[in-house]
Design an enzyme around this catalytic site. Structure first.
Site, PDB file in Angstrom:
ATOM      1  CB  CYS A 115      12.940   9.789   8.210  1.00 29.86           C
ATOM      2  SG  CYS A 115      13.619   8.457   7.250  1.00 29.86           S
ATOM      3  CD  GLU A 141      10.089  13.865  10.956  1.00 29.69           C
ATOM      4  OE1 GLU A 141       8.975  13.353  11.152  1.00 29.69           O
ATOM      5  OE2 GLU A 141      11.063  13.241  10.497  1.00 29.69           O
ATOM      6  CD  GLU A 199      13.229   2.244  10.670  1.00 33.37           C
ATOM      7  OE1 GLU A 199      13.541   3.392  11.040  1.00 33.37           O
ATOM      8  OE2 GLU A 199      13.732   1.213  11.147  1.00 33.37           O
ATOM      9  CE  LYS A 227      -1.626   3.260   2.392  1.00 39.36           C
ATOM     10  NZ  LYS A 227      -1.795   4.277   1.405  1.00 39.36           N
TER      11      LYS A 227
HETATM   12  P1  ADP Z   1       3.874  10.616   5.621  1.00 41.92           P
HETATM   13  O1  ADP Z   1       3.260  11.959   5.804  1.00 41.92           O
HETATM   14  O2  ADP Z   1       5.340  10.576   5.878  1.00 41.92           O
HETATM   15  O3  ADP Z   1       3.448   9.917   4.373  1.00 41.92           O
HETATM   16  P2  ADP Z   1       1.941   9.062   7.093  1.00 41.92           P
HETATM   17  O4  ADP Z   1       2.167   8.355   8.379  1.00 41.92           O
HETATM   18  O5  ADP Z   1       0.803   9.987   6.978  1.00 41.92           O
HETATM   19  O6  ADP Z   1       3.338   9.749   6.823  1.00 41.92           O
HETATM   20  O7  ADP Z   1       1.802   8.005   5.921  1.00 41.92           O
HETATM   21  C1  ADP Z   1       2.627   6.884   5.749  1.00 41.92           C
HETATM   22  C2  ADP Z   1       1.805   5.762   5.155  1.00 41.92           C
HETATM   23  O8  ADP Z   1       0.825   5.368   6.110  1.00 41.92           O
HETATM   24  C3  ADP Z   1       1.030   6.152   3.894  1.00 41.92           C
HETATM   25  O9  ADP Z   1       1.017   5.059   2.995  1.00 41.92           O
HETATM   26  C4  ADP Z   1      -0.347   6.430   4.446  1.00 41.92           C
HETATM   27  O10 ADP Z   1      -1.367   6.277   3.488  1.00 41.92           O
HETATM   28  C5  ADP Z   1      -0.453   5.383   5.517  1.00 41.92           C
HETATM   29  N1  ADP Z   1      -1.470   5.693   6.537  1.00 41.92           N
HETATM   30  C6  ADP Z   1      -1.983   6.902   6.879  1.00 41.92           C
HETATM   31  N2  ADP Z   1      -2.919   6.785   7.833  1.00 41.92           N
HETATM   32  C7  ADP Z   1      -2.999   5.465   8.138  1.00 41.92           C
HETATM   33  C8  ADP Z   1      -3.778   4.696   9.071  1.00 41.92           C
HETATM   34  N3  ADP Z   1      -4.662   5.273   9.876  1.00 41.92           N
HETATM   35  N4  ADP Z   1      -3.567   3.357   9.124  1.00 41.92           N
HETATM   36  C9  ADP Z   1      -2.654   2.768   8.325  1.00 41.92           C
HETATM   37  N5  ADP Z   1      -1.908   3.437   7.422  1.00 41.92           N
HETATM   38  C10 ADP Z   1      -2.070   4.760   7.321  1.00 41.92           C
END
Ligand code: ADP
Length: 488
Positions: free
Chosen positions: A287, A388, A253, A178
């Site tokens: 990161c 951050e 991570e 995903k």
């Molecule tokens: P970034 O802003 O660095 O992308 P996020 O944590 O928002 O950090 O996103 C990292 C990944 O986690 C993306 O693939 C995002 O779609 C997914 N993601 C965001 N919200 C959720 C959630 N509630 N549960 C699982 N995965 C999520």
């Protein structure tokens, strides 16, 4: 480039397939938001279930596939990725914003990671032991976890998925991938690479869509045995709580607030180049990016002046333009976060030395461009020195001596990467031993990770298990201990 309205699909059970919903995610270029890059499915929970079903079926044979087959597929994927590096790197630059040199470089790095893991099926996967019983052959073997969810961010949309997928596949697991919604095109191309390399149907399944639906379903679905996640601390922690409560193994991570300590004996020119590259490349959206520079008092003035001069000289522009040193931020929301932090820094009393504003001159008005920003007189407790920011913002903090510098460096919740610039080996050695960080650099920038060595952070930056190199085996396999006696 011509706008594209192409409708992309998921990849499930070896077939490109429409999602169960009609929702679409319009992908666009952060350097020129008018440029469309295709429409991607906003999949439903049902699509994850389909992927889990396909993966579960494929697992039966993939886990028993020969080392020859796995190695050959990973090796072919490396060759294909290298051959398509310009095309994939360009797509990465268009949808994420980093410069074309970084986009192509990251794709080539993806190929190197695949090459390393193409050798992994041939390396040892267990140990033999003497047994208390002389008739017993006692040994261990590493066996796969099973179906693994791979949830990735947008900032390294090739390298991060590949450094999760390559070991996962090498050790006999199957994947539900995903990607971040902001970088679906590179995820599509990565999947094409594995398809062309001959990966059997169902071993890698791509499901596009929102984290709150697709990501959340991966966290909850009992058919998924492990989840490897890179992203924000808040989402990672939530995901960990959900998935570990049902007994899944989870690897996180997360963020960083990475310091560079500049010792009084450092060569200022070298320190400036190291800080510039660590803080501003990829628009600070790594990161491992440098966000705090802790400088020993005697050279703080001269260092800061030289850094500001150098930062003022860098060229900001679309990543696709080879003259650009720094591209845009990835999205409107990333731009807002960075501009908000700049206001917070000013209100906290930090001194804005350069940058600090949105750039809209020349051809930049259509993108999320923020000027590279340096704050001086930053105090360790300020929010801009603790949280951050994930943008081209660096703060200079003065320290009266090296002990204080290390104390400041360690005074945050994160512990991913850290660097020291010094000409004194004793100083360097003490720093290495006292800094709370999973990756330490002496006289090089905080960013960067070679494919064959462990990568990961201390404290709130990760969940202990390391990625990359042979360390990846720890997460992607479990140990079986075998007591093997001959029939009497
Ligand atoms: P970034 O802003 O660095 O992308 P996020 O944590 O928002 O950090 O996103 C990292 C990944 O986690 C993306 O693939 C995002 O779609 C997914 N993601 C965001 N919200 C959720 C959630 N509630 N549960 C699982 N995965 C999520």
């Amino acid at each position: 480039m011509q706008a594209t309205e192409r409708q992309y699909q998921n990849y499930i059970g070896g077939k490109w397939a429409d999602a169960a919903t009609d929702g679409v995610n319009d992908n666009s270029n952060p350097a020129d938001t008018g440029e469309a890059l295709g429409r991607f499915p906003r999949s439903a929970r049902e699509d994850v279930q389909r992927a889990v079903d396909a993966a579960t079926t494929a697992y039966t044979s993939w886990r028993r596939s020969s080392a020859t087959d796995r190695a050959a597929i990973l090796d072919r994927a490396a060759t294909i990725m290298e051959r398509r590096a310009d095309e994939i790197g360009r797509a990465l630059t268009l949808e994420e914003g980093k410069t074309i040199a970084e986009g192509v470089g990251e794709t080539k790095r993806g190929a190197s990671i695949l090459k390393f893991f193409a050798g992994e099926p041939w390396r040892p996967t267990g140990e033999t032991y003497n047994s208390a019983n002389p008739n017993t052959f006692l040994y261990t073997e590493r066996v796969p976890l099973g179906v693994v969810g791979v949830i990735t961010p947008w900032n390294f949309p090739v390298a991060i998925p590949i450094w999760k997928l390559a070991p996962l596949l090498a050790y006999g697991n199957v994947a539900i991938f995903k990607p971040a919604e902001l970088t679906p095109l590179t995820a599509h191309l990565i999947t094409e690479v594995f398809e062309e390399a001959g990966l059997p149907a169902g071993v890698l399944n791509l499901v596009h869509g929102p984290g709150s639906v697709v990501g959340n379903e991966i966290a909850r679905n009992p058919g998924i045995h492990g989840i490897t996640f890179t992203g924000s601390t808040s989402v990672g922690r939530e995901l960990y709580a959900i998935a570990s409560a049902r007994g899944a193994r989870v690897q996180l991570e997360l963020g960083g607030k990475n310091p560079v300590v500049v010792a009084a004996d450092a060569k200022i020119e070298q320190a400036v180049e190291i800080v510039l590259s660590g803080a501003m490349k990829s628009t600070g959206q790594k990161c491992t990016a440098t966000s705090r520079v802790i400088v020993e008092q005697p050279i703080e003035g001269a260092f800061t002046e030289a850094l500001v001069e150098r930062v003022k000289s860098i060229k900001v522009g679309p990543g696709i333009d080879t003259a650009s040193y720094m591209g845009p931020l990835v999205s409107a929301s990333a731009e807002k976060t960075v501009l908000d932090y700049i206001d917070i820094g000013k209100n906290e009393g930090a001194r804005l030395l350069t940058g600090g504003e949105k750039l809209a001159n020349d051809n930049l008005g259509q993108g999320y461009f923020v000027a590279p920003t340096v704050f001086g007189d930053v105090r360790p407790e300020m929010r801009i020195a603790q949280e951050e920011i994930f943008g081209p913002v660096v703060g200079v903090i003065r320290a009266s001596n090296l002990d204080e510098a290390v104390q400041i460096a360690n005074g945050v919740k994160y512990g991913l990467s850290a660097a020291i610039i010094t000409t004194n080996i004793g100083t360097a050695f003490n720093f290495v031993r006292s800094i709370e960080a999973g990756v330490v650099h002496v006289n090089s920038e905080t960013a960067g990770a070679e494919p064959h060595v462990p990568f990961g952070g201390f404290k709130d930056s990760s969940s202990f298990s390391r990625e990359q190199g042979r360390a990846a085996m720890e997460f992607f396999t479990q140990t079986r201990t075998v007591y093997f006696d001959m029939p009497s």
